[in-house]
Scaffold this active site. Sequence first.
Site, PDB file in Angstrom:
ATOM      1  N   SER A  31       0.863  -1.181   0.000  1.00 22.64           N
ATOM      2  CA  SER A  31       0.000   0.000   0.000  1.00 22.64           C
ATOM      3  C   SER A  31       0.897   1.227   0.000  1.00 22.64           C
ATOM      4  CB  SER A  31      -0.876   0.002   1.259  1.00 22.64           C
ATOM      5  OG  SER A  31      -1.508   1.255   1.449  1.00 22.64           O
TER       6      SER A  31
ATOM      7  N   TYR B 149      -2.686  -0.936  10.053  1.00 23.33           N
ATOM      8  CA  TYR B 149      -2.660  -1.302   8.633  1.00 23.33           C
ATOM      9  C   TYR B 149      -1.348  -0.865   8.001  1.00 23.33           C
ATOM     10  CZ  TYR B 149      -4.111  -1.826   3.760  1.00 23.33           C
ATOM     11  OH  TYR B 149      -4.189  -2.197   2.437  1.00 23.33           O
TER      12      TYR B 149
END
Length: 246
Positions: A152, A165
């Site tokens: 990400s 995350y």
Amino acid sequence: MNYSISPDALHDKVILVTGAGDGIGKQAALSYAQHGATVVLLGRTVKKLEQTYDEIEAQGFPQPAIIPLDMKGASKQNYFDMADTIGSQFGRLDGVLHNASLLGVLSPFNQISEDTFDDVMQVNVKAQFLMTQALLPLLHKSTAASLIFTSSTVGHSGRAFWGTYSMSKFATEGMMQILADELSDSNIRVNAINPGGTRTAMRAKAYPAEDTDLLNTPLDIMPLYLYLMSNQSQGVSGQCIDAQSR
């Protein structure tokens, strides 16, 4: 970069896709099957996996297989049992797309709950670590195997409120780099993809007010997923590649 993939680029390959019931994982499974692969569909929700299975079958692509598995609760033994099942059915594995991830809760660092931290790290890091350990012997049996992790933008640069995350994706990139270095003289190449902002349920959860019509669909970003899984990417390893330029 413009990735041009031949229609049979994945012919006769056996590829495992995690999170294959929805979003990017489902589209990757469909696209891999369309290009000739036998896809092993792994996910938590059997009904969603069956829908992906039915779509692949309806289009006349190679018959897929289904492995229902909850990565949040699976044990090390579950992954070795899964590897035994794949090995007995197919004899090898030519590719793995680690796509399944858990977003958790976006919050200030000092408000991250231990349960949220544990769940996100379990699915995004530990499960992928254990699964990869179990599957490496099958990947070594391929003539040219590709192992793809999902990172990400917040796995390159920490961002406020993305807490667990973001940390999990830093760990994912580290795991990819370690494996790529260890396997540099082998038949297995290891990379990661940063899909970028894509029209998925996870993205909608993170950005509920966003205009989804402005986002690319999972299909739009498939060229990179196909390129890294095909033999055209031999020699590419240890890279985290952005699927979108913007």
